[in-house]
Design an enzyme around this catalytic site. Structure first.
Site, short mmCIF file in Angstrom:
data_model
loop_
_atom_site.label_atom_id
_atom_site.label_comp_id
_atom_site.label_asym_id
_atom_site.label_seq_id
_atom_site.Cartn_x
_atom_site.Cartn_y
_atom_site.Cartn_z
N GLY A 5 20.20 56.81 -6.06
CA GLY A 5 20.46 57.39 -7.39
C GLY A 5 21.88 57.16 -7.91
O GLY A 5 22.16 57.48 -9.07
N ALA A 6 22.77 56.62 -7.06
CA ALA A 6 24.12 56.27 -7.55
C ALA A 6 24.16 54.82 -8.00
O ALA A 6 25.17 54.36 -8.54
CB ALA A 6 25.16 56.51 -6.46
N GLY A 7 23.08 54.09 -7.78
CA GLY A 7 23.08 52.65 -8.07
C GLY A 7 22.77 52.34 -9.52
O GLY A 7 22.68 53.22 -10.37
N PHE A 8 22.60 51.06 -9.76
CA PHE A 8 22.39 50.54 -11.12
C PHE A 8 21.14 51.16 -11.76
O PHE A 8 21.24 51.89 -12.77
CB PHE A 8 22.29 49.01 -11.01
CG PHE A 8 21.78 48.28 -12.21
CD1 PHE A 8 22.11 48.66 -13.50
CD2 PHE A 8 20.97 47.15 -12.03
CE1 PHE A 8 21.64 47.95 -14.60
CE2 PHE A 8 20.51 46.43 -13.12
CZ PHE A 8 20.84 46.83 -14.39
N GLY A 10 18.99 53.42 -10.33
CA GLY A 10 18.83 54.83 -9.99
C GLY A 10 19.64 55.75 -10.89
O GLY A 10 19.15 56.81 -11.31
N ASP A 55 22.21 58.08 4.68
CA ASP A 55 21.65 56.74 4.84
C ASP A 55 20.15 56.84 5.13
O ASP A 55 19.74 57.65 5.97
CB ASP A 55 22.37 56.07 6.01
CG ASP A 55 22.21 54.57 5.97
OD1 ASP A 55 21.07 54.09 6.10
OD2 ASP A 55 23.23 53.88 5.80
N TYR A 180 14.62 39.52 2.32
CA TYR A 180 14.59 40.56 1.28
C TYR A 180 13.18 40.71 0.71
O TYR A 180 12.64 41.81 0.62
CB TYR A 180 15.58 40.19 0.15
CG TYR A 180 15.42 41.04 -1.08
CD1 TYR A 180 15.84 42.36 -1.10
CD2 TYR A 180 14.81 40.52 -2.23
CE1 TYR A 180 15.67 43.14 -2.24
CE2 TYR A 180 14.64 41.29 -3.36
CZ TYR A 180 15.07 42.60 -3.36
OH TYR A 180 14.89 43.38 -4.48
N LYS A 184 10.47 43.87 0.80
CA LYS A 184 9.94 44.50 -0.42
C LYS A 184 8.41 44.54 -0.36
O LYS A 184 7.79 45.52 -0.76
CB LYS A 184 10.43 43.75 -1.66
CG LYS A 184 11.85 44.13 -2.06
CD LYS A 184 11.86 45.51 -2.68
CE LYS A 184 13.13 46.27 -2.47
NZ LYS A 184 13.06 47.68 -2.87
N ARG A 248 12.67 32.81 -16.33
CA ARG A 248 12.59 34.13 -15.69
C ARG A 248 12.18 35.15 -16.75
O ARG A 248 12.15 34.86 -17.94
CB ARG A 248 13.96 34.56 -15.13
CG ARG A 248 14.47 33.72 -13.97
CD ARG A 248 13.64 33.93 -12.73
NE ARG A 248 14.27 33.29 -11.58
CZ ARG A 248 14.15 31.99 -11.27
NH1 ARG A 248 13.43 31.19 -12.03
NH2 ARG A 248 14.74 31.51 -10.19
C1 UD1 Z 1 16.49 36.91 -7.31
C2 UD1 Z 1 15.35 37.65 -6.70
C3 UD1 Z 1 15.12 38.98 -7.38
C4 UD1 Z 1 16.41 39.75 -7.49
C5 UD1 Z 1 17.45 38.88 -8.18
C6 UD1 Z 1 18.81 39.56 -8.32
C7 UD1 Z 1 13.83 35.87 -5.93
C8 UD1 Z 1 12.63 35.07 -6.29
N1 UD1 Z 1 14.19 36.82 -6.83
O1 UD1 Z 1 16.03 36.51 -8.58
O2 UD1 Z 1 14.20 39.73 -6.64
O3 UD1 Z 1 16.17 40.90 -8.23
O4 UD1 Z 1 17.63 37.71 -7.41
O5 UD1 Z 1 19.36 39.77 -7.06
O6 UD1 Z 1 14.45 35.68 -4.91
N2 UD1 Z 1 21.58 30.70 -11.82
C9 UD1 Z 1 22.43 29.81 -12.41
N3 UD1 Z 1 23.78 30.00 -12.30
C10 UD1 Z 1 24.32 31.07 -11.63
C11 UD1 Z 1 23.43 32.01 -11.03
C12 UD1 Z 1 22.06 31.79 -11.14
O7 UD1 Z 1 22.00 28.82 -13.02
O8 UD1 Z 1 25.54 31.19 -11.59
C13 UD1 Z 1 20.12 30.50 -11.96
C14 UD1 Z 1 19.42 30.49 -10.62
O9 UD1 Z 1 19.43 29.22 -10.03
C15 UD1 Z 1 18.01 30.93 -11.03
C16 UD1 Z 1 18.26 31.86 -12.22
O10 UD1 Z 1 19.58 31.60 -12.66
O11 UD1 Z 1 17.27 29.82 -11.46
C17 UD1 Z 1 18.13 33.34 -11.91
O12 UD1 Z 1 18.95 33.66 -10.78
P1 UD1 Z 1 19.24 35.18 -10.30
O13 UD1 Z 1 19.77 35.98 -11.42
O14 UD1 Z 1 20.03 35.10 -9.05
O15 UD1 Z 1 17.82 35.79 -10.01
P2 UD1 Z 1 16.53 35.21 -9.26
O16 UD1 Z 1 16.89 34.18 -8.26
O17 UD1 Z 1 15.50 34.94 -10.28
#
Ligand code: UD1
Length: 369
Positions: A5-8, A10, A55, A180, A184, A248
């Protein structure tokens, strides 16, 4: 009870519960990776909720925090996808074993909860759903290392046929590709199984890419929208991996809170695992361009052509089941949500750049790019 509940997420949920007059208890360990080395609660921690610093891996804490509780939102978790690949035991203990202790306590104490809601994740799907243009069933589930090395970014079937991404529904077979994601999937299944066996009305929400105010900036495992906006605010380019056309589903934390409140009340949600996203796909390039526009900066993104090992190409939500089961309707558009994130970011102190540390950790273990 809101764990985490202290997190983003929550802390926003706690605010909403307090605002509607609920009595709220928080269980949170104030993890230094999120809250800093002094483990002080964030300034936005609600003064109207009771905070128990503890924890989820401490079996005894559950007895204490569950006393007098009728609804549990279990959001506490270790959330770094990359980090989970080298802190394997820690992630399994916090996420899987922590949930086991929660369920064990509920069962041992024969507690009659009105509702138990657990946070699951889109990461359990691996790649999202695809179709073949010829109408056949796709057989590929991942991109091969060879194709990625050749910068052939799109998903293809083994015969080379391109695959078209479509909204991912809950029946898409699960393919967790990180520790991770595995934890989940565990949390979700454990909660729904024990819920059904003991008549505890339970719901799992599969969150897509959440963004918004209070998103951790110092945590190196934060999402792309927070990373890009921090860089743009510092006058640096957004670094785009692959070609930027990967899709996404970015969902505002305010819509996530709406979904959590519905999951805590609506009878139709019980026993289900439901997608919670915005329902609209957005490319990574669009994230960078929208943020630059909203910030009014003229810093072009850099398309690096690099890629993260284990990244999926596309995953965005089909939200019809959450709509039917509990009346979920997202209300924040992507543009509005990005404005909101940026407005909050502009008020924050410049965080330490955790992303660099993260990249170094992964590189040292051969887990990156
Ligand atoms: C992942 C997890 C998701 C988690 C999220 C945030 C998977 C499938 N999903 O999502 O459960 O909630 O991380 O921790 O593992 N990107 C860039 N430049 C950057 C950073 C990211 O281009 O500097 C791109 C990545 O390559 C990716 C997209 O942005 O294609 C989204 O990345 P991110 O926000 O890390 O989330 P996911 O990998 O979708």
């Amino acid at each position: 009870l809101v764990t985490g509940g202290a997190g983003f997420v929550g802390s926003h949920l706690v605010d909403a519960l307090v605002a509607r007059g609920d009595r709220v208890r928080i269980l949170d360990n104030l993890d230094p990776q999120v809250h800093g080395p002094e483990r002080r609660g964030p300034s936005w921690l609600s003064g109207d909720a009771e905070l128990v610093v503890g924890d989820v891996r401490d079996r005894d804490v559950w007895d204490r925090v569950l006393k007098g509780v009728d609804t549990v939102y279990h959001l506490a978790a270790a959330v770094g996808v990359g980090q989970s690949m080298y802190q394997i035991a820690d992630y399994t203990a916090t996420n899987t074993l922590g949930t086991a202790y929660l369920l064990q306590t509920l069962v041992d104490r024969e507690m009659e909860l009105k509702r138990l809601v657990v946070a699951s994740s889109m990461s359990i799907y691996g790649e999202g759903r695809y179709v073949r243009e010829d109408g056949g069933e796709p057989s590929a589930t991942r991109r091969s290392a060879d194709r990625l090395k050749a910068h052939d970014w799109e998903m293809r079937d083994p015969d080379g046929a391109p695959l078209r991404p479509v909204p991912t529904d809950e029946d898409k077979p699960l393919d967790p590709t990180s520790i991770y994601a595995l934890t989940k999937a565990d949390q979700e299944k454990m909660v729904l199984q024990i819920g059904e066996a003991y008549g505890i009305p339970s719901v799992a929400l599969r969150f897509f890419n959440i963004y918004g105010p209070r998103q951790s900036l110092s945590n190196p495992y934060t999402g792309v929208a927070a990373i890009f906006s921090s860089r743009l605010l510092n006058g640096e380019s957004a670094l785009i991996f692959e070609d930027g056309e990967q899709k996404r589903d970015f969902v505002s934390v305010y819509d996530i809170v709406r979904a959590l409140l519905l999951a805590g009340e609506e009878p139709g949600a019980v026993g289900q695992a439901l997608n919670v996203g915005s329902g609209s796909p957005v490319t990574v390039t669009e994230v960078a361009s929208t943020l630059a526009r909203v910030l009014g900066v003229d810093v072009a993104p850099q398309v690096t052509g690099r890629y993260r090992v284990g990244d999926i190409r596309n995953c965005f939500a089909d939200i019809s089941r959450a709509r039917d089961a509990m009346g979920y309707e997202p209300q924040v558009t992507f543009e509005e949500g990005m404005r909101d994130l940026v407005a909050w970011l502009q008020e924050q102190d410049k965080p330490e750049d955790g992303a660099e540390r993260h990249a170094a950790e992964l590189a040292a273990r051969g887990l990156t790019l």
